[in-house]
Structure formats: structure tokens, C-alpha cells
Enzyme design. Structure first.
Site, PDB file in Angstrom:
ATOM      1  N   GLU A  41     -97.897  54.800  -2.392  1.00 16.63           N
ATOM      2  CA  GLU A  41     -97.081  53.609  -2.224  1.00 16.63           C
ATOM      3  C   GLU A  41     -97.490  52.685  -3.362  1.00 16.63           C
ATOM      4  O   GLU A  41     -98.683  52.392  -3.505  1.00 16.63           O
ATOM      5  CB  GLU A  41     -97.403  52.971  -0.868  1.00 16.63           C
ATOM      6  N   ARG A  66    -109.500  61.689   5.494  1.00 17.79           N
ATOM      7  CA  ARG A  66    -109.612  60.688   4.458  1.00 17.79           C
ATOM      8  C   ARG A  66    -110.992  60.789   3.795  1.00 17.79           C
ATOM      9  O   ARG A  66    -111.975  61.024   4.474  1.00 17.79           O
ATOM     10  CB  ARG A  66    -109.540  59.331   5.160  1.00 17.79           C
ATOM     11  N   LYS A 106    -106.513  49.937  -0.288  1.00 23.54           N
ATOM     12  CA  LYS A 106    -105.915  49.067  -1.282  1.00 23.54           C
ATOM     13  C   LYS A 106    -105.887  47.617  -0.805  1.00 23.54           C
ATOM     14  O   LYS A 106    -106.082  46.693  -1.579  1.00 23.54           O
ATOM     15  CB  LYS A 106    -104.483  49.538  -1.585  1.00 23.54           C
TER      16      LYS A 106
HETATM   17  P1  ATP Z   1    -104.626  52.645   1.348  1.00 22.77           P
HETATM   18  O1  ATP Z   1    -105.012  52.401   2.742  1.00 22.77           O
HETATM   19  O2  ATP Z   1    -105.751  52.514   0.400  1.00 22.77           O
HETATM   20  O3  ATP Z   1    -103.429  51.837   0.938  1.00 22.77           O
HETATM   21  P2  ATP Z   1    -102.818  54.752   1.674  1.00 22.77           P
HETATM   22  O4  ATP Z   1    -103.031  56.045   2.342  1.00 22.77           O
HETATM   23  O5  ATP Z   1    -101.962  53.759   2.356  1.00 22.77           O
HETATM   24  O6  ATP Z   1    -104.209  54.165   1.289  1.00 22.77           O
HETATM   25  P3  ATP Z   1    -100.910  55.658  -0.201  1.00 22.77           P
HETATM   26  O7  ATP Z   1    -100.527  55.093  -1.509  1.00 22.77           O
HETATM   27  O8  ATP Z   1     -99.933  55.585   0.889  1.00 22.77           O
HETATM   28  O9  ATP Z   1    -102.254  54.959   0.243  1.00 22.77           O
HETATM   29  O10 ATP Z   1    -101.463  57.133  -0.359  1.00 22.77           O
HETATM   30  C1  ATP Z   1    -101.036  58.113  -1.289  1.00 22.77           C
HETATM   31  C2  ATP Z   1    -101.685  59.405  -0.895  1.00 22.77           C
HETATM   32  O11 ATP Z   1    -103.083  59.326  -1.036  1.00 22.77           O
HETATM   33  C3  ATP Z   1    -101.402  59.747   0.555  1.00 22.77           C
HETATM   34  O12 ATP Z   1    -101.056  61.105   0.653  1.00 22.77           O
HETATM   35  C4  ATP Z   1    -102.695  59.443   1.244  1.00 22.77           C
HETATM   36  O13 ATP Z   1    -102.859  60.242   2.366  1.00 22.77           O
HETATM   37  C5  ATP Z   1    -103.729  59.727   0.148  1.00 22.77           C
HETATM   38  N1  ATP Z   1    -104.944  58.948   0.364  1.00 22.77           N
HETATM   39  C6  ATP Z   1    -105.077  57.612   0.414  1.00 22.77           C
HETATM   40  N2  ATP Z   1    -106.333  57.244   0.682  1.00 22.77           N
HETATM   41  C7  ATP Z   1    -107.046  58.388   0.809  1.00 22.77           C
HETATM   42  C8  ATP Z   1    -108.414  58.694   1.083  1.00 22.77           C
HETATM   43  N3  ATP Z   1    -109.315  57.734   1.304  1.00 22.77           N
HETATM   44  N4  ATP Z   1    -108.774  59.991   1.137  1.00 22.77           N
HETATM   45  C9  ATP Z   1    -107.881  60.954   0.911  1.00 22.77           C
HETATM   46  N5  ATP Z   1    -106.587  60.748   0.646  1.00 22.77           N
HETATM   47  C10 ATP Z   1    -106.158  59.481   0.597  1.00 22.77           C
HETATM   48 MG    MG Z   2    -100.211  53.032   2.630  1.00 28.20          MG
END
Ligand code: ATP
Ligand code: MG
Length: 552
Positions: free
Chosen positions: A33, A257, A267
Site C-alpha cells: 500500500e 510477519r 509504517k
Molecule cells: P504496515 O503495517 O507496516 O503498514 P502492511 O502489511 O500494512 O504493513 P503493506 O504495504 O500492506 O504493509 O504490505 C505489503 C506486503 O508486505 C504485504 O503482502 C504484507 O503482508 C507484507 N508485509 C508487511 N509487513 C510485513 C512484515 N513485518 N513481515 C512480513 N511481511 C510483511
Molecule cells: Mg497496510
């Protein structure tokens, strides 16, 4: 790494799918995202998604999940692309969920036509309140029985902008008593009169995450859609939409995760650190963002090795930050150029060395001969590290003290004779005698010494600012502590000093990685200029935290 590794659970699934002929090749996607910079958690997901299609000869799409118009920005899109490329991966197509808004709208109409979606006039709060609990069924909305024709009309008018935000919402018609709460008539389209970073003002209705993600996967023929564990309950809904819409059957798989100790990886939290100015920006070298780590001097190889070593799990765990630094040291030890810099200088004068004379000494550039050599100037006045001198030698002290002899790296053996102090008792200079026949590479002096130290010629040294970093947080898992995670910030995570550097370092480039002998690995910071050279310490030579633990 050449060591034989057993397959992880995703590799097992993929090998079975290929063997069964379910797919002839595999397609994955990385779906960020664009609402912040990528962090080490994303690096795990990137290495996993791109790694799998590399191994099984498929491809990976980069898809920006930009269905939420409020938080997204092209600055983030650009940084995400730069980070993936820097990590060493190439996507097949650069796609945006927003490119599918027309298709997703049609899909919603299909569901309405099948009697599987309806427009609800209730507020989101009211809908939530009627959702029931894990032990109690929800309550059907009074709008649940609207006719298909009325739903089609209302949904078209939602799209046309006839209603205000929140006035109406489109819901899937599944089962208000379903054991999976997410299946209780989930929201699929909401009204939001907001500008979108790509579609502008074309839309005032936007699909919810669950109504966009699986369908986007399907549109792209993604075979293995990999996400993190919190999406397990969403899988049923993911499958329901695909089944009812009769579109390409993508499948969702979940892994744990990645969490790292002594930092935070969300983020939202990282954004707070930036906005509250606890760090200098998303790419502050203390941040666990890919851009921060790049600026700090991490190599892409070290991050890939780390992700590979840790593998993937089905249960959440915390990986020690030290493991990442271990992978970094392993890589830098093989690749970094060697150079000398003195971070906490003490003057050394060679009493028997000719005033005004300079020798050009030869020193090895890297870990092996292939790196060649460089010239380091040597003369009567030098800088050494203050910690390499003791007024009175302790037991097993092999460095300078009155009467003690030490080798200067790539130069001569020197004996310390006397030292001067200022009125505060601080040592200002040490006076030494050098042995001309002890020159490195041609030592005929017969003098045996146990210590070798680094140094810089005082006449030729340049000055640099050196920024040294420590962990950003004082505790292993800041987000699990009481109170706000920001209460656990390590206030001493940045130390700035002035160092004397050998003259060859004036020509350092952003691509260079250095081992400053005995001091750690360093690289130029992006703020460095010709007039003000700035080095970041990437990592120390040894794990200082491991020592701390042993000491205490
Ligand atoms: P955040 O909470 O930091 O915003 P998010 O999962 O909302 O993380 P996205 O941009 O939606 O962030 O994630 C893009 C991809 O990265 C998704 O497939 C997500 O599952 C993966 N991802 C994000 N954070 C992690 C993590 N800590 N470990 C493994 N994969 C992750
Ligand atoms: Mg997200």
C-alpha cells in the site's frame, strides 16, 4: 549459500501444484500500500515473492494496493520501486489496484445481479453494532431485502455522486449468523468524495480491501497470493468472491510477519517517528526502512542472505537484530575496502624522524590481493587513537605506554618514550622513536611486538564528520511495553564525532564500502560534500551488544 536446505511450506505447496499439473508456471505479486516507505518486514515479503518465482521460473508483479485514496502518495510509489530494485529484484508488470476500478465496479454489479449484494443506508457504526459477537449471530439489516433493481439503481447513483460520504454503503449478502465474522455481510464499496493519486476525481466510491485484493490477484492470474497471518480469516471471503464471480481461482497463503528486536516495523509507527522528529526522515540510518538501511551502508546481499537464513514461519516470532548485523559483517568483510581513520585522536611525534620528510607507504586495499594497494603518506607527526595509549601499561597491554613498542599498520615499529599533559591532566601528545629497519614488508629489525594499530598522518589527514549509530530503542520489543512505544526510544542512538581520515578517502564514492581498520564498517552519507565529508558507521566490527550481555 550452497548448503542444502529443506523446502519451506510454500515451496512444498508450489512443487506439489506443479507436479499435479495444477499450474504450468507460478505467478506471485508484491502488493504494497503506497502509504509509507518499505521496511525490513516488506523486504522479507519481497525476497519471498520474488525468490519463489525466480526459483520456479515464474514471474512476480508489483501491484500498488491503492484502494484507500486518503493515505497514498506518489512519493511513496517512487521510493517503493527504488527499494525493490536496489534489493536486486525485477517485477514483470507495474500495476495498480486502481487500474481495476472499472472491473471491480462491474464485479460489484454482477454480485447485485446475482442477488449477492445490496445497498445499505445504515451508518457504518450502526452496521458494526448489528454485527453480533463470536457467540451471538448478527442482525439482518432492514435493507437486506431490497430488490435487485433498486440495488442496481442505488449503486449507480452512489457512483454518480448523488450521496454524501457514509450515506450509503454496498454490502455482500452472505450470512449474518456466519461463524466467521468477516462473512457477516461485509462492506464492499463505500462512498468517499476524495481525490485519488491516480484516478483523480473520477471516482467517489472506492472498493474495500477485501473486495479489491483477491479480485486483483485473479485479474492478474496470480497463482500463489502470499500474505501475512492476520489475513487468515479473510481467506474465506477471498474464496467466496472468486467463486461467486467465477473468475480465475487465485489462492491465498499466509506466513508469519517478520519482527525484529530493538525496532518497530509498522509504517504507521515509523511515520510517527518521522513526523515527531525522533529521526531525521524515513531514510534516517537508524530506521528499519530499506532506504534507511541503504543509507546506513547495508548491502542488498546482506539483507537477502538474512531473509534466506531466517526463512519463513507459520507462527510469529522475534528475530534478533544481531543476526541481520551478522549477515552484514559477513558480506562487508569480503567486499569492503580497507582504510584508516582515527576517531578519537591523540598526537604522536616521532622524535628521530626528519622534519618535513614524507614517505609514501603501500597498504593493502581489501581483504585479498585482488583489491590491490594504495599509498598512505607517513611523516613525523601522526594521529593515533587515544584509547591506544596508557600512561601506565596494564597487564597484557600490547599498545602504547612509556617504554612499549607497537607496529603502526603498513609502516614501522615505534617505541613510546614520553608524553605531555595539559593543565587538566589530559594527555596531549606522545613522543616516540621509530626503527627505520622495521618497515612493513621489509622488516630486518628483529624487534618482536604484539600489537599493531592504525594511524593517520597529521600533515596529510583530511577531516570528516563521523556519525555512529546505536539501536533506536532501548528494549527488545518496544510495541509490547507498557505505554507508548516512543517512550522507549534510545536517546543516545546517534553520536557525531570529528575524525581524521587518510587522504585517499577524499575520493570515496557513495558506492564504496569501507572497513576503517579496527573501527568498523563505514560509508559516505548522502549529505556528504567535498567541503564537508560525512561518513556513517554502518556497523561495528564486533557485536557490542553481545559483549554487554556477557559482561552483565
Ligand atoms: P504496515 O503495517 O507496516 O503498514 P502492511 O502489511 O500494512 O504493513 P503493506 O504495504 O500492506 O504493509 O504490505 C505489503 C506486503 O508486505 C504485504 O503482502 C504484507 O503482508 C507484507 N508485509 C508487511 N509487513 C510485513 C512484515 N513485518 N513481515 C512480513 N511481511 C510483511
Ligand atoms: Mg497496510
Amino acid at each position: 549459500m550452497s548448503e542444502e536446505k529443506s523446502l519451506n511450506f510454500l515451496e512444498e505447496i508450489i512443487e506439489k501444484d506443479l507436479a499435479d499439473g495444477k499450474y504450468t508456471s507460478i505467478v506471485t505479486r508484491f502488493p504494497p500500500e503506497p502509504n509509507g516507505y518499505l521496511h525490513m518486514g516488506h523486504a522479507t515479503s519481497i525476497c519471498l515473492n520474488f525468490g519463489l518465482t525466480k526459483k520456479y521460473a515464474g514471474y512476480t508483479n508489483l501491484r500498488f494496493d491503492d484502494t484507500n485514496p486518503v493515505t497514498e502518495d506518489t512519493e511513496y510509489v517512487d521510493s517503493i520501486k527504488e527499494d525493490i530494485q536496489w534489493l536486486g529484484f525485477e517485477w514483470k508488470q507495474e500495476l495498480y489496484a486502481s487500474d481495476y476500478f472499472d472491473t471491480l465496479y462491474k464485479y460489484a454489479v454482477t454480485l447485485i445481479n446475482k442477488g449477492l449484494a445490496y445497498v445499505d443506508d445504515n451508518t457504518a457504526e450502526h452496521i458494526a453494532a448489528q454485527k453480533g459477537t463470536h457467540t451471538e449471530a448478527g442482525i439482518d439489516s432492514v435493507y437486506r431485502q431490497r430488490s435487485i433493481a433498486e440495488n442496481l439503481d442505488l449503486f449507480a447513483r452512489m457512483k454518480a455522486g448523488e450521496f454524501a460520504d457514509g450515506e450509503k454503503i454496498l454490502r455482500a449478502k452472505i450470512d449474518m449468523a456466519h461463524t466467521n465474522m468477516l462473512m457477516r455481510d461485509p462492506l464492499i464499496y463505500r462512498i468517499k468524495h476524495t481525490h485519488h493519486h491516480r484516478t483523480g476525481n473520477k471516482w467517489c466510491i472506492y472498493p474495500m480491501y477485501d473486495f479489491a485484493h483477491g479480485q486483483s490477484d485473479s485479474i492478474e492470474n496470480i497463482t500463489h497470493s502470499i500474505c501475512t497471518l492476520e489475513f487468515i480469516p479473510h481467506r474465506e471471503l477471498y474464496d467466496w468472491f472468486i467463486e461467486k464471480l467465477e473468475i480465475f481461482p487465485s489462492h491465498q497463503y499466509e506466513f508469519a510477519r517478520r519482527n525484529l528486536s530493538y525496532t518497530v516495523m509498522s509504517k504507521r509507527k515509523l511515520k510517527q517517528l518521522v513526523e515527531d522528529k525522533h529521526v531525521a526522515g524515513w531514510d534516517d540510518p537508524r530506521m528499519p526502512t530499506i532506504s534507511g538501511m541503504r543509507r546506513r551502508g547495508f548491502t542488498p546481499q546482506s539483507i537477502r542472505t538474512f531473509c534466506d537464513k531466517v526463512g519463513i514461519a507459520k507462527r510469529e516470532n522475534i528475530i534478533d537484530f544481531s543476526l541481520l548485523e551478522f549477515c552484514l559483517r559477513e558480506d562487508l568483510n569480503l567486499t569492503a575496502l580497507r582504510a584508516m581513520a582515527v576517531l578519537d585522536p591523540l598526537k604522536l611525534i616521532i622524535t628521530n624522524y626528519e622534519e618535513g620528510k614524507t614517505e609514501q607507504l603501500v597498504s593493502e586495499n581489501g581483504p585479498d590481493e585482488a583489491y590491490g594497494t594504495r599509498i598512505v603518506p607517513f611523516s613525523k607527526a601522526l594521529w593515533i587513537e587515544r584509547e591506544d595509549f596508557m600512561e601506565e601499561a596494564a597487564k597484557k597491554w600490547f599498545r602504547f605506554a612509556p617504554g612499549a613498542s607497537v607496529r603502526l599498520k603498513s609502516a614501522y615499529i615505534l617505541r613510546c618514550d614520553t608524553f605531555d599533559k595539559d593543565e587538566t591532566g589530559k594527555v596531549t601528545v606522545i613522543h616516540c622513536t621509530y626503527f627505520p629497519e622495521s618497515k612493513s614488508g621489509n622488516d630486518t629489525s628483529g624487534i618482536a611486538v604484539k600489537g599493531t594499530i592504525h594511524w593517520v598522518c597529521a600533515t596529510h589527514a583530511a577531516i570528516a564528520e563521523v556519525r555512529m549509530y546505536d539501536r533506536l530503542f532501548k528494549v527488545e520489543i518496544p510495541s509490547s511495553e507498557e505505554g507508548d512505544f516512543k517512550d522507549y526510544i534510545n536517546e543516545n542512538s546517534l553520536t557525531i564525532t570529528q575524525a581524521y581520515i587518510e587522504p585517499s578517502l577524499i575520493n570515496a564514492t557513495m558506492q564504496n564500502r569501507f572497513q576503517f581498520l579496527r573501527k568498523g564498517y563505514f560509508c559516505l552519507d548522502k549529505e556528504s560534500t567535498k567541503d564537508k565529508i560525512i561518513f556513517n558507521r554502518t556497523v561495528t566490527l564486533k557485536d557490542a551488544w553481545a559483549k554487554e550481555v556477557k559482561k552483565s
